[in-house]
Design an enzyme around this catalytic site. Structure first.
Site, PDB file in Angstrom:
ATOM      1  N   THR A   1       5.443  -1.248   3.420  1.00  0.00           N
ATOM      2  CA  THR A   1       5.328  -2.185   4.335  1.00  0.00           C
ATOM      3  C   THR A   1       5.578  -3.198   3.170  1.00  0.00           C
ATOM      4  OG1 THR A   1       4.495  -1.550   5.942  1.00  0.00           O
ATOM      5  CG2 THR A   1       4.386  -4.143   5.702  1.00  0.00           C
TER       6      THR A   1
ATOM      7  N   LEU B   1       0.890   4.983   0.056  1.00  0.00           N
ATOM      8  CA  LEU B   1       0.272   6.296  -0.418  1.00  0.00           C
ATOM      9  C   LEU B   1       1.121   7.182   0.588  1.00  0.00           C
ATOM     10  CD1 LEU B   1      -2.242   7.664   0.020  1.00  0.00           C
ATOM     11  CD2 LEU B   1      -2.512   6.836   2.163  1.00  0.00           C
TER      12      LEU B   1
ATOM     13  N   ARG C   1      -7.575   0.463   9.717  1.00  0.00           N
ATOM     14  CA  ARG C   1      -7.401   0.911  11.045  1.00  0.00           C
ATOM     15  C   ARG C   1      -7.793  -0.768  12.009  1.00  0.00           C
ATOM     16  NH1 ARG C   1      -8.393   6.312   8.913  1.00  0.00           N
ATOM     17  NH2 ARG C   1      -6.318   6.664   9.105  1.00  0.00           N
TER      18      ARG C   1
ATOM     19  N   PHE D   1       0.944  -1.043   0.020  1.00  0.00           N
ATOM     20  CA  PHE D   1       0.207  -0.313  -0.066  1.00  0.00           C
ATOM     21  C   PHE D   1       0.757   1.017   0.028  1.00  0.00           C
ATOM     22  CE2 PHE D   1      -3.670   2.552   2.080  1.00  0.00           C
ATOM     23  CZ  PHE D   1      -4.218   2.350   1.256  1.00  0.00           C
TER      24      PHE D   1
ATOM     25  N   GLN E   1       8.124  -2.698  32.867  1.00  0.00           N
ATOM     26  CA  GLN E   1       8.187  -2.375  34.605  1.00  0.00           C
ATOM     27  C   GLN E   1       7.889  -3.617  35.476  1.00  0.00           C
ATOM     28  OE1 GLN E   1       9.079   0.258  34.420  1.00  0.00           O
ATOM     29  NE2 GLN E   1       8.928   0.827  36.853  1.00  0.00           N
TER      30      GLN E   1
ATOM     31  N   GLU F   1      -0.525   4.402   9.725  1.00  0.00           N
ATOM     32  CA  GLU F   1      -1.785   3.407   9.743  1.00  0.00           C
ATOM     33  C   GLU F   1      -2.827   4.590  10.560  1.00  0.00           C
ATOM     34  OE1 GLU F   1      -1.511   0.719   8.196  1.00  0.00           O
ATOM     35  OE2 GLU F   1      -3.752   0.198   7.651  1.00  0.00           O
ATOM     36  N   GLY F   2      -2.675   5.622   9.968  1.00  0.00           N
ATOM     37  CA  GLY F   2      -2.871   7.282  10.965  1.00  0.00           C
ATOM     38  C   GLY F   2      -2.250   7.340  12.668  1.00  0.00           C
TER      39      GLY F   2
ATOM     40  N   GLY G   1      11.308  -6.170  35.671  1.00  0.00           N
ATOM     41  CA  GLY G   1      12.157  -4.793  36.534  1.00  0.00           C
ATOM     42  C   GLY G   1      13.344  -5.307  35.279  1.00  0.00           C
ATOM     43  N   GLY G   2      14.602  -4.904  35.772  1.00  0.00           N
ATOM     44  CA  GLY G   2      15.603  -5.191  35.162  1.00  0.00           C
ATOM     45  C   GLY G   2      15.093  -6.192  34.134  1.00  0.00           C
TER      46      GLY G   2
END
Lengths: 270, 385
Positions: free
Chosen positions: B160, B127, B246, B125, B339, B366-367, B342-343
């Site tokens: 894409t 555009l 969308r 696509f 989160q 896609e917007g 953690g690490g």
């Protein structure tokens, strides 16, 4: 030639627990799946269809809701699906089950010659591995269990060559048709149903045969025809682990020993 | 009111889930880190053979005719395992749908079956341009009629699937004098057409397996009948078709968000700190509660938009709402998931950092979220007065 595949709807045993008080399976809310070994049987039947153009019929004995399992078989491409369902079939052990399935196969054979019957090695709920051999014995078919490869099939000569997966070795066997195969997981990788076939199968009809159709003596089927009784189900005591080889002195050797051990117990596929 | 998938939709969801778990998930981390285009394309081919490239496409063109809701749930399941695969499937479906909606009979019969069957790994696509992102009507690529052919000049960006697409839906200016957006037309350009150059592949933060490239049209000559839809009607076509896309991207984001939260939630029941599982802490419980609530709201918005599209009702506003909310909720869910780990959540030993990178683009492509708000507000305000 007609290829018949026998499939069973089983509770997903990876999710089944045993009630420690009553020693029975807790089945409430457990999803049903196609017995995994039977999914391989189904795939093998479909591969024969792809290669030789045989028609494939799927058979299942079970309660009315087992229709869902047969619809999955239709979505994968079997030509005909028959559910053997009747209250009088209920409570069957492997002997009574194989009686009903054999009779159904015999009926199919009257319509179109059955050349090959394929079953999974065993079910994951009963784990007996007896129904396939039971059907073969009753029908007088050649019985080839634990097949992991169909090496050759000559429909004209009516002969089949298969490889059997035995403990620690393989065995190549040639036999005349009609034949009953039980297959192990290594035999193939089951395909997925396509979206259009799945949508079609929802609308397709599964034939239901009761004992009205099969006309079996009620003393030989269902609970009455089942000499085996399960007296107790329990979780086995966990066995102690074992030490394999000497990892410190010979890590390579120990690793090889471990792999051999895992392979021989079917825990690892190489 | 009946908020339940039909049996058929459940079956498609189950098929997508089984395939994604067994075939896509085991490969996703490798595709992300090292890339393996043959393996990636092989999975796309399998998905095509299973009928996932034209879920809302008519059977006569090789589609599955399963509908928009089925498309949405399938996208979510595929994205749970591999966002790169999911975006390709989403774009392929959108390309099939745009050709089905406005293509000529010949165009439909030629191109849709090739995408649906996997003969083409993908459709593209085209555009966006460097100067025309959120404002696509500002594009400068031109198409000039010269005898029996159109000659395209200009370039596109962020396309894409460009290296392995069989066909490109390309928008170009056909009337420079027309008011903005009224002089753009839509074309089908086949891969390998002389003058169509696949340019630089972008190095992205996430969705690594899905190629994103520049396209250059250098006196690219295509047949006169490569025009798709009416002359100078291209911008309207793009706007209409993006609505469906969308729903696809919102559903994709939902899948990534769910994958992240499912992983982090399970992790929280195993990870022990201060002598107890971290799932026993309210700080973790609130993250779980908030994210799943938001993802459930996103799912319902998506189902609503998909259902409206499927039943032939206007759905532009609902698709934008669903896309806006689902992609932002999924971004928050992935943030929370990192989160919660953690690490470890920041290391490549766990999949949540990949989810967090993969999900980031969903509120942009896609917007953007900002454009979705523009659309939503415009749809609401136009009914007042």
């Amino acid at each position: 030639m007609l290829v018949v595949v026998c499939i069973k709807q089983v509770p997903d045993t990876t999710q089944v627990q045993i009630d420690p008080v009553t020693n029975t399976l807790v089945r409430e809310g457990i999803p049903f799946i196609v017995n995994p070994y039977d999914a391989h049987a189904l795939e093998e039947a479909l591969r024969l269809k792809d290669r030789f153009g045989f028609r494939v019929a799927a058979l299942s004995m079970g309660p009315p809701n087992a229709e869902a399992t047969l619809k999955k078989a239709l979505a994968l491409g079997v030509d005909e699906a028959i559910l053997l369902s009747d209250r009088v079939f209920g409570g069957a052990d492997t002997l009574a089950t194989s009686r009903v399935l054999s009779e159904a196969i015999e009926r199919l054979n009257q319509q179109e010659q059955v050349g090959i019957v394929i079953c999974g090695k065993q079910t994951i709920d009963g784990d007996t591995a007896q129904v396939g051999p039971g059907i073969a014995t009753r029908l007088g078919y050649t019985q080839l269990t634990l097949v992991d490869l169909i090496e050759k099939l000559d429909p004209q000569q009516g002969r089949i060559t298969v490889r059997r997966k035995l403990e620690g070795r393989h065995e190549i066997v040639e036999a005349p048709l009609p034949v009953l195969l039980t297959v192990v997981r290594e035999v193939n990788r089951p395909r997925y149903p396509t979206v259009p076939m799945r949508l079609e199968s929802e609308a397709a009809t599964v034939q239901v045969w009761s004992n009205q159709e099969l006309q079996l003596d009620q003393n030989g089927i269902g609970l009455k025809g089942s000499p085996t009784w399960v007296s107790r189900i329990f979780s086995p005591q966990r066995e102690k682990g074992e030490i394999v080889g000497d990892g410190a002195a010979d890590p390579t050797g120990a690793a090889h020993l471990l792999i051999d051990r895992l392979v021989s117990r079917d825990l690892l596929v190489v | 009111m009946f908020l339940e998938l039909t049996e058929e939709q459940k079956l498609i969801q189950e098929t997508a889930r089984n395939f994604a778990r067994s075939e896509l998930e085991p490969l996703a981390a490798k595709l992300d880190r090292e890339g393996d285009r043959p393996a990636f394309l092989a999975n796309l081919k399998k998905l095509a053979e299973l009928g996932f490239m034209g879920l809302n496409v008519q059977g006569e063109y090789g589609g599955s005719e399963a509908g928009v809701v089925a498309f949405s749930v399938a996208m979510t399941e595929i994205a749970r395992a591999c966002a790169s695969t999911a975006v390709t499937v989403s774009v392929n479906n959108m390309v099939c749908e745009v050709i089905q909606a406005v293509g000529s009979q010949e165009q439909k019969e030629k191109y849709i079956p090739r995408i649906c069957s996997g003969a083409y790994a993908a459709g593209s696509f085209a555009l966006t341009e460097t100067g025309a992102g959120s404002d696509p009507a500002g594009m400068t690529t031109t198409a000039v009629l010269d005898g029996d052919s159109w000659v395209l000049n200009g370039s596109k960006i962020f396309i894409t699937s460009a290296p392995y697409a069989g066909v490109f839906v390309v928008w170009a200016v056909t009337d420079r004098e027309a008011p903005k957006g009224k002089g753009i037309s839509c074309f089908l350009v086949e891969q390998g057409t002389p003058g169509l150059v696949i340019g630089k592949q972008e190095e992205k933060t996430g969705q690594h397996a899905s190629a994103t490239n520049e396209l250059v049209f250098d006196n690219c000559r295509i047949p006169k009948d490569a025009l798709m839809g009416k002359l100078n009607d291209g911008f309207r076509i793009a706007v209409a078709e993006l609505g469906g896309g969308r729903i696809g991207i919102g559903s994709l984001a939902l899948g990534v968000g769910l994958a992240a939260m499912d992983y982090a939630t399970r992790y929280s029941t195993e990870r022990v700190q201060f002598g107890q599982k971290i799932s026993s802490f309210q700080a973790i419980q609130w993250k779980i509660a908030d994210s799943y609530t938001e993802l459930e709201a996103a799912r319902l918005l998506l189902m609503n938009a998909a259902f409206r599209k499927e039943s032939g009702r206007p759905f532009a506003k609902e698709a934008s709402m669903a896309k806006l909310y689902a992609t932002e909720a999924a971004n928050r869910a992935c943030y929370n998931a990192v989160q919660m780990l953690g690490g470890y959540g920041y290391t490549a030993d766990f999949p949540v950092e990949r989810y967090a990178r993969d999900v980031r683009i969903t509120s942009i492509y896609e917007g953007t979220s900002e454009i979705q708000r523009v659309i939503i507000a415009r749809e609401i305000l136009k009914n007042i007065s």
